[in-house]
Design an enzyme around this catalytic site. Structure first.
Site, PDB file in Angstrom:
ATOM      1  N   SER A  50      16.483 129.430   3.028  1.00 56.20           N
ATOM      2  CA  SER A  50      16.932 128.989   4.355  1.00 56.20           C
ATOM      3  C   SER A  50      18.446 128.882   4.490  1.00 56.20           C
ATOM      4  CB  SER A  50      16.299 127.643   4.715  1.00 56.20           C
ATOM      5  OG  SER A  50      16.636 126.648   3.768  1.00 56.20           O
ATOM      6  N   ASP A 332      20.672 118.915   9.656  1.00 54.20           N
ATOM      7  CA  ASP A 332      19.462 118.111   9.461  1.00 54.20           C
ATOM      8  C   ASP A 332      19.483 117.556   8.036  1.00 54.20           C
ATOM      9  OD1 ASP A 332      18.767 120.298   7.860  1.00 54.20           O
ATOM     10  OD2 ASP A 332      17.460 121.185   9.366  1.00 54.20           O
ATOM     11  N   HIS A 335      20.278 121.151   5.694  1.00 52.32           N
ATOM     12  CA  HIS A 335      21.127 122.293   6.012  1.00 52.32           C
ATOM     13  C   HIS A 335      22.442 121.902   6.682  1.00 52.32           C
ATOM     14  CE1 HIS A 335      16.821 123.523   6.236  1.00 52.32           C
ATOM     15  NE2 HIS A 335      17.254 124.470   5.419  1.00 52.32           N
TER      16      HIS A 335
END
EC number: 3.1.1.-
Length: 359
Positions: A50, A332, A335
Site C-alpha cells: 500500500s 490514517d 499511511h
C-alpha cells in the site's frame, strides 16, 4: 518480549486489515527534474504494497476507493492509500516521468501512457502470502515477466533505461503473528523475508531492469496506534528496535548484490531515517508546511471500531478529518499524507541523486 511482539503486531494486523478492506487510478506526475547525467530513467516498474499501490485493488474491496481518500489529489478517491500522491508518484516525479499506470488499468490506457512503466503493487500484500488474498511479490514479478514475454508492450532493450521500486512495508510480519507463530521464531522469519526479497531483487534485475530501489522498513513504532499512548508525542523505541534486524539484513543483501554486479545497481531508500528526520524537524523545509504534531494522524474513526472512511449502515460517516491534511504527516493509522511523502522524498533527494541518477 514474547508478549510485546504479539501486542505490537496484533495491533498492526488490525490496522492493516481494517484500513485496507474497510478502505486505485494513475497520476500524472510532473515531468520536471531533467538531470544531465549518464543514466536517465524513462520507465518505472513498481512492486509491493500500500505504500506503492496506485490503484490495483478493485473498487469494491478497498477503502482507498472511499471518501475521504484522495481529497488532496485528485480531489476524489482514486485508489491510493492517502489523501493524495504516494511513494510511487514522488519517485516517478524525481526521475522525471509520469507515474506508471497500475496493472489493473493497463487495458484502458493508451500505448503512450504505458511508456512510463507499470505498477504491480497491491495494498496489504507481502513478500509471502498474507491475510490479504491478492498477488504477493513473487506473483507480481510473474505478471511482469509474462508481460515481457509476450512482447506486446515492452521490449528488452527498453529496460536498460528502467528503474524498479520494490516496497516491503511489513505486511509479512503482521501475518506472522496472525498465524500465532511463536515469537522465538520471529528472528528466523525476518531472515526468510529478507532472503526472499533478495530472490525477488535478483529476478527483477535478471529481467533487464537497470536500477532497483528497495526501501528500508519504516519505523513501525512511530505509527499512530503505537504513539497514541503518549498523545502522539513519542515513538516506541522497543518496537523500532525490532525493525533494525530487517534493515541490517537488507543492507547486507544489497551490499552483496552490488558487489556481484560490480555496479551500484541496487539502492536502499532509507525510509527509516527519512521518517525520523521528518519527525525530528517537524517537516521544516523551505516552501513546505510544518507538521506541528507529526505523529498524529489526520483521518481517524470516531471510536475504536471505526477507521478513516468508515460509515454506518445509513451511510453516516464515522470518521473525522483534520482541517488541513498538509499539516499532518500521517493520513490514517498506517499511511503518510501526500505532504508526508513529499517531506520524506525531500530528505531522500540528495542520496537519490547520487545513487540513482549519477551512479
Amino acid at each position: 518480549m514474547d508478549s510485546l511482539i504479539k501486542l505490537f503486531f496484533c495491533l498492526f494486523i488490525f490496522l492493516c486489515t481494517s484500513l485496507l478492506f474497510g478502505e486505485i487510478n494513475g497520476v500524472e506526475g510532473s515531468n520536471q527534474n531533467h538531470h544531465l547525467y549518464p543514466f536517465r530513467p524513462t520507465k518505472l516498474f513498481v512492486f509491493g504494497d500500500s505504500y506503492a499501490d496506485t490503484g490495483n485493488i478493485k473498487k469494491a474491496f478497498s477503502s482507498s476507493w472511499k471518501f475521504p481518500y484522495g481529497i488532496t489529489f485528485p480531489g476524489k478517491p482514486a485508489g491510493r492509500f492517502s489523501d493524495g500522491r504516494v511513494a510511487t508518484d514522488f519517485l516517478a516525479k524525481f526521475v522525471g516521468i509520469k507515474s506508471p499506470i497500475p496493472y489493473f488499468w493497463k487495458d484502458y490506457a493508451g500505448k503512450k501512457r504505458l511508456q512510463y512503466g507499470m505498477n504491480f503493487a497491491y495494498g496489504g500484500t507481502g513478500v509471502f502470502n498474507t491475510q490479504t488474498p491478492l498477488p504477493n511479490m513473487t506473483t507480481q514479478i510473474d505478471i511482469f515477466q509474462n508481460i515481457l514475454t509476450t512482447g506486446d508492450i515492452y521490449y528488452p532493450p527498453e529496460l536498460t533505461s528502467s528503474v524498479a521500486l520494490v516496497s516491503v512495508a511489513g505486511n509479512d510480519y503482521s501475518n506472522f503473528i496472525a498465524l500465532n507463530r511463536p515469537a522465538s521464531e520471529f528472528p528466523a522469519f525476518i531472515k526468510q523475508v529478507v532472503d526472499q526479497t533478495e530472490v525477488n531483487l535478483r529476478r527483477i534485475h535478471a529481467l533487464g531492469v537497470k536500477k532497483i530501489a528497495v526501501p528500508s522498513l519504516q519505523p513501525l513504532g512511530c505509527l499512530p496506534p503505537f504513539t497514541f499512548v503518549t498523545s502522539f508525542q513519542r515513538c516506541n523505541e522497543t518496537q523500532n528496535a525490532l525493525v533494525n534486524l530487517h534493515n541490517n539484513l537488507l543492507q547486507q543483501v544489497v551490499a552483496k548484490l552490488n558487489n556481484e554486479t560490480k555496479q551500484s545497481t541496487f539502492i536502499i531508500l532509507d525510509l527509516y531515517n527519512a521518517f525520523l528526520t521528518v519527525f525530528k524537524n517537524k517537516g521544516s523545509n523551505p516552501g513546505s508546511t510544518r507538521f506541528e504534531s507529526p505523529l498524529k494522524p489526520c483521518c481517524v474513526g470516531v471510536s475504536r471500531e471505526y477507521n478513516c472512511g468508515s460509515v454506518d449502515e445509513k451511510g453516516v460517516k464515522k470518521y473525522i478529518v483534520c482541517d488541513n491534511p498538509k499539516t499532518a504527516f500521517f493520513w490514517d493509522g498506517l499511511h503518510p499524507t501526500e505532504e508526508g511523502w513529499r517531506s520524506v522524498y525531500s530528505v531522500l533527494r540528495e542520496s537519490l541523486t547520487a545513487s540513482l541518477i549519477k551512479a
